[in-house]
Design a protein around this motif. Structure first.
Motif, mmCIF file in Angstrom:
data_model
loop_
_atom_site.group_PDB
_atom_site.id
_atom_site.type_symbol
_atom_site.label_atom_id
_atom_site.label_comp_id
_atom_site.label_asym_id
_atom_site.label_seq_id
_atom_site.Cartn_x
_atom_site.Cartn_y
_atom_site.Cartn_z
ATOM 1 N N VAL A 37 -3.408 -2.664 0.470
ATOM 2 C CA VAL A 37 -3.490 -2.459 -0.976
ATOM 3 C C VAL A 37 -4.893 -1.950 -1.263
ATOM 4 C CG1 VAL A 37 -3.429 -3.596 -3.226
ATOM 5 C CG2 VAL A 37 -1.853 -4.311 -1.423
ATOM 6 N N HIS A 82 0.662 -4.584 5.069
ATOM 7 C CA HIS A 82 0.556 -3.554 4.032
ATOM 8 C C HIS A 82 -0.866 -3.535 3.469
ATOM 9 C CE1 HIS A 82 1.859 -0.989 0.733
ATOM 10 N NE2 HIS A 82 1.233 -1.798 -0.092
ATOM 11 N N GLU A 137 3.885 -6.160 13.311
ATOM 12 C CA GLU A 137 5.130 -6.881 13.060
ATOM 13 C C GLU A 137 5.654 -7.493 14.352
ATOM 14 O OE1 GLU A 137 7.910 -4.427 10.953
ATOM 15 O OE2 GLU A 137 6.439 -3.952 9.401
ATOM 16 N N ASN A 150 -2.460 -7.151 3.091
ATOM 17 C CA ASN A 150 -1.440 -8.161 2.834
ATOM 18 C C ASN A 150 -0.559 -8.290 4.065
ATOM 19 O OD1 ASN A 150 -2.307 -8.647 0.243
ATOM 20 N ND2 ASN A 150 -0.758 -7.391 -0.730
ATOM 21 N N SER A 196 5.543 -8.239 7.914
ATOM 22 C CA SER A 196 5.079 -6.976 7.324
ATOM 23 C C SER A 196 3.562 -6.975 7.202
ATOM 24 C CB SER A 196 5.719 -6.720 5.959
ATOM 25 O OG SER A 196 5.203 -7.592 4.990
ATOM 26 N N SER A 203 -8.794 -3.300 5.672
ATOM 27 C CA SER A 203 -7.656 -2.385 5.676
ATOM 28 C C SER A 203 -6.852 -2.533 6.963
ATOM 29 C CB SER A 203 -8.116 -0.938 5.516
ATOM 30 O OG SER A 203 -8.964 -0.576 6.585
#
Length: 102
Positions: free
Chosen positions: A25, A23, A58, A33, A21, A51
């Motif tokens: 934040v 992601h 993935e 992350n 994954s 970012s």
């Protein structure tokens, strides 16, 4: 090379794993992350101030290295050195940070 399942806190490790994954934040600070899995466990890789990282998708395999810590109950690497171990996307970007010595 180590497996994620064998890592202990505060030691330096390098592992080869697949991204499961990605992601972004934004609060309290901008960070990317990335969770990786090598079949023995999962590891959270956190890239502060980023970012996105080209090629972080993935399923992509990469080698990450750094000192293992915990973040909210998860084993993590903060700003780890990385390199892709496949070229399925035709990219060969490596970490801008020096590769840690064993």
């Amino acid at each position: 090379m180590h497996t994620i399942g064998s890592v202990v806190l505060r030691a330096r490790y390098d592992v080869v794993a697949s991204i499961v994954s990605v992601h972004v934040v934004r609060r309290p600070a901008l960070m990317l992350n990335v969770v990786v899995d090598d079949g023995s466990g999962r590891l959270l890789c956190q890239f502060l101030g980023r970012s996105a990282v080209p090629g972080f998708v993935e399923g992509r395999r990469l080698r990450v290295a750094g000192r293992v810590a915990t973040f909210r109950g998860h084993r993590s690497l903060l700003n780890p050195a990385y390199e892709f171990v496949d070229d399925s996307l035709g990219q060969s970007e490596a970490s801008p940070y020096p590769w840690p010595e064993p």
